[in-house]
Design a protein around this motif. Structure first.
Motif, PDB file in Angstrom:
ATOM      1  N   GLY B  13       0.797  -1.232   0.000  1.00 54.85           N
ATOM      2  CA  GLY B  13       0.000   0.000   0.000  1.00 54.85           C
ATOM      3  C   GLY B  13       0.824   1.273   0.000  1.00 54.85           C
ATOM      4  N   ILE B  14       1.904   1.261  -0.762  1.00 57.27           N
ATOM      5  CA  ILE B  14       2.765   2.451  -0.779  1.00 57.27           C
ATOM      6  C   ILE B  14       2.052   3.603  -1.486  1.00 57.27           C
ATOM      7  CG2 ILE B  14       4.920   3.427  -1.663  1.00 57.27           C
ATOM      8  CD1 ILE B  14       5.495   1.461   0.504  1.00 57.27           C
ATOM      9  N   THR B  15       1.979   4.715  -0.791  1.00 60.39           N
ATOM     10  CA  THR B  15       1.365   5.917  -1.368  1.00 60.39           C
ATOM     11  C   THR B  15       2.322   7.080  -1.189  1.00 60.39           C
ATOM     12  OG1 THR B  15      -0.856   5.141  -0.859  1.00 60.39           O
ATOM     13  CG2 THR B  15      -0.594   7.501  -1.235  1.00 60.39           C
ATOM     14  N   LYS B  16       2.514   7.819  -2.269  1.00 61.55           N
ATOM     15  CA  LYS B  16       3.339   9.021  -2.180  1.00 61.55           C
ATOM     16  C   LYS B  16       2.643  10.136  -2.942  1.00 61.55           C
ATOM     17  CE  LYS B  16       6.936  11.514  -1.275  1.00 61.55           C
ATOM     18  NZ  LYS B  16       7.330  11.829   0.113  1.00 61.55           N
ATOM     19  N   ARG B  17       2.397  11.225  -2.240  1.00 62.66           N
ATOM     20  CA  ARG B  17       1.733  12.360  -2.875  1.00 62.66           C
ATOM     21  C   ARG B  17       2.698  13.512  -3.031  1.00 62.66           C
ATOM     22  NH1 ARG B  17      -1.388  10.983   1.334  1.00 62.66           N
ATOM     23  NH2 ARG B  17      -3.151   9.620   0.843  1.00 62.66           N
ATOM     24  N   TYR B  18       2.596  14.162  -4.168  1.00 62.60           N
ATOM     25  CA  TYR B  18       3.264  15.453  -4.356  1.00 62.60           C
ATOM     26  C   TYR B  18       2.171  16.459  -4.607  1.00 62.60           C
ATOM     27  CZ  TYR B  18       7.640  12.937  -4.672  1.00 62.60           C
ATOM     28  OH  TYR B  18       8.720  12.158  -4.393  1.00 62.60           O
ATOM     29  N   PRO B  19       2.471  17.738  -4.389  1.00 61.23           N
ATOM     30  CA  PRO B  19       1.407  18.733  -4.566  1.00 61.23           C
ATOM     31  C   PRO B  19       0.752  18.563  -5.936  1.00 61.23           C
ATOM     32  CG  PRO B  19       3.379  19.755  -3.694  1.00 61.23           C
ATOM     33  CD  PRO B  19       3.720  18.317  -3.973  1.00 61.23           C
ATOM     34  N   GLY B  20      -0.536  18.330  -5.921  1.00 56.71           N
ATOM     35  CA  GLY B  20      -1.258  18.250  -7.178  1.00 56.71           C
ATOM     36  C   GLY B  20      -1.367  16.854  -7.757  1.00 56.71           C
ATOM     37  N   ILE B  21      -0.495  15.937  -7.350  1.00 54.17           N
ATOM     38  CA  ILE B  21      -0.559  14.612  -7.951  1.00 54.17           C
ATOM     39  C   ILE B  21      -0.260  13.531  -6.921  1.00 54.17           C
ATOM     40  CG2 ILE B  21       0.146  15.355 -10.267  1.00 54.17           C
ATOM     41  CD1 ILE B  21       2.747  13.548  -8.881  1.00 54.17           C
ATOM     42  N   VAL B  22      -0.682  12.344  -7.247  1.00 54.92           N
ATOM     43  CA  VAL B  22      -0.323  11.182  -6.445  1.00 54.92           C
ATOM     44  C   VAL B  22       0.632  10.348  -7.290  1.00 54.92           C
ATOM     45  CG1 VAL B  22      -1.190   9.201  -5.172  1.00 54.92           C
ATOM     46  CG2 VAL B  22      -2.592  11.253  -5.391  1.00 54.92           C
ATOM     47  N   ASP B  61       4.229   8.376   2.047  1.00 53.20           N
ATOM     48  CA  ASP B  61       3.229   8.975   2.926  1.00 53.20           C
ATOM     49  C   ASP B  61       2.461   7.889   3.666  1.00 53.20           C
ATOM     50  OD1 ASP B  61       3.936  11.515   2.096  1.00 53.20           O
ATOM     51  OD2 ASP B  61       2.613  11.411   0.357  1.00 53.20           O
ATOM     52  N   GLU B  62       2.251   6.779   2.955  1.00 53.66           N
ATOM     53  CA  GLU B  62       1.578   5.648   3.579  1.00 53.66           C
ATOM     54  C   GLU B  62       2.223   4.365   3.083  1.00 53.66           C
ATOM     55  OE1 GLU B  62      -2.542   5.850   2.432  1.00 53.66           O
ATOM     56  OE2 GLU B  62      -2.606   7.951   3.040  1.00 53.66           O
ATOM     57  N   GLY B  63       1.973   3.296   3.815  1.00 51.78           N
ATOM     58  CA  GLY B  63       2.426   1.997   3.335  1.00 51.78           C
ATOM     59  C   GLY B  63       3.574   1.433   4.139  1.00 51.78           C
ATOM     60  N   GLU B  64       3.803   0.147   3.907  1.00 53.64           N
ATOM     61  CA  GLU B  64       4.799  -0.588   4.681  1.00 53.64           C
ATOM     62  C   GLU B  64       5.828  -1.204   3.748  1.00 53.64           C
ATOM     63  OE1 GLU B  64       4.856  -0.919   7.932  1.00 53.64           O
ATOM     64  OE2 GLU B  64       2.983   0.177   8.308  1.00 53.64           O
ATOM     65  N   ILE B  65       7.054  -1.292   4.236  1.00 51.81           N
ATOM     66  CA  ILE B  65       8.087  -2.019   3.519  1.00 51.81           C
ATOM     67  C   ILE B  65       8.522  -3.185   4.405  1.00 51.81           C
ATOM     68  CG2 ILE B  65      10.372  -1.892   2.455  1.00 51.81           C
ATOM     69  CD1 ILE B  65      10.010   1.128   2.264  1.00 51.81           C
ATOM     70  N   LEU B  66       8.499  -4.384   3.844  1.00 56.50           N
ATOM     71  CA  LEU B  66       8.971  -5.549   4.590  1.00 56.50           C
ATOM     72  C   LEU B  66      10.135  -6.169   3.837  1.00 56.50           C
ATOM     73  CD1 LEU B  66       5.670  -5.492   5.106  1.00 56.50           C
ATOM     74  CD2 LEU B  66       6.191  -7.654   6.223  1.00 56.50           C
ATOM     75  N   VAL B  72      10.515  -2.554   7.938  1.00 53.11           N
ATOM     76  CA  VAL B  72      11.677  -1.663   7.983  1.00 53.11           C
ATOM     77  C   VAL B  72      11.217  -0.259   7.637  1.00 53.11           C
ATOM     78  CG1 VAL B  72      13.451  -3.363   7.421  1.00 53.11           C
ATOM     79  CG2 VAL B  72      12.201  -2.234   5.580  1.00 53.11           C
ATOM     80  N   SER B  73      12.046   0.701   8.024  1.00 54.09           N
ATOM     81  CA  SER B  73      11.772   2.092   7.665  1.00 54.09           C
ATOM     82  C   SER B  73      13.109   2.712   7.303  1.00 54.09           C
ATOM     83  CB  SER B  73      11.139   2.809   8.857  1.00 54.09           C
ATOM     84  OG  SER B  73      11.155   4.190   8.627  1.00 54.09           O
TER      85      SER B  73
END
Lengths: 407, 510
Positions: B13-22, B61-66, B72-73
């Motif tokens: 569920g990796i989510t990354k937003r930048y201004p105006g776009i995802v 912004d959201e989501g997990e890394i395994l 892990v982070s």
């Protein structure tokens, strides 16, 4: 900033680009920016303050003294007392007098900058304008004021344009770098001025041949004063010419085909040539327009309050060089140059004659001006660095945004 | 191949937003031990953002890394490296004046006597690694002296030296010749055989089908699907990438050429160093046909195009547009006015003023005439209006008339150039490497457009380094070698023969 603004009111709503603040700020940054110049000025003043503190003075007191000396405090004394017998009002009128010159020498650097050229020759072009204005002002004694002043201003602007045009021509035809040629033209103007005004020179005064000075501009060529006492170097109408020049600068760049061409060449000469633009001709034109601004500055000074210039004045004059700092701080935009000129005008006058000597030693304060000027040039020159720090995050954004939008 | 062994890496569920776009929208991704998992998507689909997150360069912004089942982070690439993740960037990060071994150990140098670099030890270790994985490279060579393909191996070795179990290869073939790409695939297979897991980022469909075990397709920040190679087809993948049917083959009717629009006679051009670049080239292009110039880069194609468009002075010869002959010194302006449209080979250097907005870019040839301007006065509102029209007509995405050209993706930038050139209704359209650096969807667009313009009665001169492109688009093919036209072929000519001519084969035989 203003320079980039294409009228958004004309955009049909469905094509309206994203206008969130960050986007617009990003555009402003690339166009000339807000953050960097402000940051630059603040950093320069902070650094200056540290030096003042190191000399054992209180920086706040010193800056307050300069503030008052520049007449800026007048603005906050309501009701405004415009009588220049009042010291604050007088100081402000003097600051504005300096601002007039700085606007024009600033534009003389800013305009070719937009064409990708660095004009270091503002000082020489200023001197040429000043000399020609002096010659016109001393001659044609029988003319009425309006045509006489207009002739002086016009001739000086034309002379400045021709002078700078030489550098543009050399660049266009031989590829000679404009930085080198304008520096050399500065020296020709300086030595030429010393010859012309010097003993036995063609423009030396006729009434005191012992003094290596120019003749005095006759009354009919004086630009009328509208604020203050004409005998005590009141503020003349020249400032409106300078403000009009700011408008003209903006109009040329944003509302004429010439401005379009100049900006295209400034951003990407290869694409400009591909588009059908004669790049070499733009170099000549941009330099000529730049020289006209500087020549105009010389004319307004000569016909506005100097009226006479000596060999020593030619040697001592530095104001043309300040145009570089003004343009850099103003990010080569009309509004920016206007604001930067006012800031430097205040700084220049407020650290010299306007400064109360009991607050801060003027000789020290004058150096402070030079230092702040130098720091601003340094920081602006290093704005890649300042921007890098400020933008290290944001830099990546437009690209990513574009990538995602394109997907 | 290693389907049973479970995931070494999982993104949830990796989510990354930048201004105006995802950039990435709840993307799931998993990597099994010993597999090659391709990440496929057009430019801007979110591949790079996802990998930058995985490599610790950006925070999600959201989501997990395994990694290996453990959460892990990462806050920097260093964290990712410590978790056994290595990345080979598209642009290498090597120090040219240092040796291969020095580059590889940089930052984690083996030390002897407490302070000194153990050069011998470093070289030994590098040699071991390169033998183990079949990465032939001389540890003592200077990086500046080795080929791009070898530099890439150095990058891979760098990651392996740091103990990478998971390798991210970002568009690894973009900088390679076809032969080098083949060698890279062999390396990837040997890494795989050794149990390394590989994420292979690309937008090239044929590569994916050649190397990947599984394929995850991203489009506009979303994971569309993950499929296994078995059963995947180029058409199917392209559809997932672009979101609609994509014609990988150009669909065109036979040409029906009419009168001559462009005629080049005995053209000779020299470059800045006075070297002959074009040596007496003659050809004609008729309205309604696409004539392609095939050739290996640097055989005078660039100079030929610059000469025809007035950007480079010609030494001798003539160029005629619709019978109007030009010789001696002629300017770009004259050729534009004569009816030549030009899609330049480098849209950043020449085709666009990146700091200009789209309206200004679209006006590049017309700003000085009505309705854009009158007696020297420019009417920006009219520039904007026309741009708005063309943006709609040519389906340019990612911005409006006031967006800076820089902010657009490559494909959309090229659309701006195409729109500008085509909208002027030229007699002859010169397209120099018009699909360079574009992704599938954009290439398809440009190809279809060129055919459409041909059918609309324009003469098209296509200059391309991609033989595939030449073969699929051209009605007539000219082969250029060392400044001369060495062969002419009708559409449907054999690839072998043209390929040989491109390398000067025929000349030597003659």
């Amino acid at each position: 900033m203003s320079e980039q603004a294409t009228p958004s009111a004309n955009v049909p709503p469905e094509q309206e680009p994203s206008t969130d603040f960050v986007v617009r700020l990003g555009v402003a940054q690339r166009a000339g920016g807000l953050v960097v110049p402000v940051l630059t000025a603040v950093l320069a003043f902070l650094a200056g303050g540290i030096v003042v503190a190191a000399t054992g003075h209180n920086p706040l007191t010193a800056y307050r003294g300069i503030w008052d000396g520049a007449g800026f405090n007048w603005i906050f004394h309501i009701p405004w007392n415009t009588n220049t017998v009042n010291l604050d009002a007088f100081n402000l009128s003097q600051t504005l007098l300096t601002t007039t010159t700085l606007i024009l020498v600033g534009l003389a650097v800013a305009f070719p900058f937009r064409c990708g050229l660095f004009n270091i020759g503002g000082q020489g072009q200023y001197l040429v304008g000043l000399i020609v204005a002096n010659w016109v002002g001393v001659s044609f004694a029988s003319w009425p004021t309006l045509p006489h002043v207009l002739l002086g201003i016009g001739a000086a602007a034309f002379a400045g344009a021709a002078w700078a045009g030489i550098a543009g021509f050399l660049k266009a035809t031989t590829g000679a770098h404009e930085v080198i040629s304008t520096i050399m033209l500065n020296w020709i103007a300086i030595w030429g001025g010393q010859y012309l005004f010097g003993q036995g020179g063609p423009l030396q005064n006729t009434y005191n041949t012992a003094a290596p000075e120019s003749g005095t501009v006759v009354q009919s060529a004086h630009i009328p004063v509208f604020w203050g006492n004409p005998v005590l170097q009141g503020l003349d109408y020249g400032i409106f010419v300078a403000i009009a020049a700011l408008v003209v600068f903006w109009l040329i760049l944003n509302r004429t085909t010439l401005g379009y061409e100049v900006r295209a060449v400034g951003f990407n000469p290869e694409a400009a040539a591909y588009g059908g633009i004669n790049v070499r001709r733009k170099y000549i034109q941009a330099m000529a327009i730049s020289g006209a601004f500087a020549g105009l500055a010389g004319a307004l000074d000569m016909l506005g309050y100097l009226f006479q210039f000596g060999v020593l004045d030619v040697q001592a004059s530095q104001i043309g060089f300040l145009g570089i700092a003004v343009a850099l701080l103003g990010r080569n935009t009309a509004v920016g140059t206007g604001i930067a000129a006012f800031l430097f005008g205040g700084l220049l006058y407020g650290t010299t004659r306007g400064l109360n000597p009991s607050v801060f030693d003027p000789s020290l304060a004058g150096n402070l001006t030079s230092m702040i000027q130098g720091l601003i040039v340094l920081f602006v020159g290093a704005d890649v660095f300042v921007l890098y720090i400020w933008n290290s995050r944001r830099k990546l954004r437009p690209r990513r945004r574009a990538e995602a939008a394109a997907a | 191949m290693a389907d049973e062994s479970g995931s070494v890496l999982e993104l949830q569920g990796i989510t990354k937003r930048y201004p105006g776009i995802v950039a990435d929208d709840r993307v799931d991704f998993d990597l099994r031990r010993g597999e090659v998992h391709a990440l496929l998507g057009e430019n801007g689909a979110g591949k790079s953002t996802l990998m930058n997150i995985l490599y610790g360069l950006t925070k999600p912004d959201e989501g997990e890394i395994l990694v290996g089942g453990k959460h892990v982070s990462f806050s920097s690439a260093k964290d990712a490296i410590e978790s056994g993740i290595g990345m080979v960037h598209q642009h290498f990060m090597l120090i040219p004046v240092m040796t291969v071994a020095e580059n590889i150990v940089l930052g984690v140098e083996p030390v002897r006597d407490g302070v000194l670099l153990d050069e011998r030890g470093a070289e030994e270790r590098v040699r071991e690694l390169s033998q183990q994985f079949g990465l032939a490279v001389d540890p003592t060579a200077l990086v500046s002296s080795i080929t791009v393909g070898q530099q890439q191996r150095v990058e891979i070795l760098k990651a392996l030296y740091r103990g990478a179990e998971i390798l991210i290869l970002d568009e690894p073939t973009a900088v390679l010749t076809p032969q080098e790409a083949g060698e890279l695939f062999a390396i990837v297979r040997s890494l795989q055989a050794d149990g390394k897991s590989i994420i292979f980022i690309t937008h090239k469909l044929n590569e994916v089908l050649e190397i990947a075990d599984r394929i995850t397709v991203l489009r506009r920040g979303k994971r569309i699907d993950t499929v296994s190679r078995q059963g995947a087809t180029e058409e199917g993948l392209a559809r997932m990438m672009v979101g609609r049917e994509v014609l990988l083959r150009v669909d065109k009717a036979p040409a029906s050429p009419t009168d001559v629009a462009l005629e080049v006679k005995d053209l000779q051009v020299v470059d800045e160093r006075n070297l002959e670049k074009v040596r007496g080239v003659s050809f004609t292009v008729r309205r309604g046909e696409i004539v392609a110039i095939a050739g290996v880069d640097g055989n005078g194609q660039t100079e030929l195009v610059e000469a025809i468009t007035g950007l480079r002075r010609i030494a001798s010869g003539t160029v005629a547009v619709r019978g109007r002959e030009f010789e001696g010194h002629f300017t770009p302006r004259m050729m534009i006015d004569a009816g030549i449209g030009h899609i330049p080979e480098d849209r950043h250097r020449r085709g666009l003023v990146l700091e200009f907005n789209l309206a200004e870019n679209i006006a590049l040839h017309d700003y000085d005439r009505p309705p854009d301007s009158k007696r020297g006065w420019l009417y920006p509102a009219r520039l904007v209006q026309r741009a708005a029209r063309l943006i709609k007509e040519f389906d340019i995405r990612g911005g409006g008339p006031l967006t800076l050209a820089r902010a657009l993706s490559g494909g959309n930038q090229q659309k701006v150039v195409v729109a500008r050139e085509v909208a002027r209704n030229p007699v002859a359209l010169i397209a120099a490497q018009p699909t360079r650096g574009l992704d599938v969807g954009a290439i398809e667009y440009v190809h279809r457009r060129l055919v459409a313009e041909r059918d609309a009665g324009r003469a098209i001169l296509l200059v391309s380094l991609e033989l595939d492109e030449v073969l699929s688009l051209a009605d007539r093919i000219l082969v250029m070698y060392e400044g001369r036209i060495v062969g002419e072929h009708a559409a449907g000519a054999g690839e072998e023969e043209i390929g040989l001519e491109m390398l000067g084969g025929r000349k030597e035989a003659a």
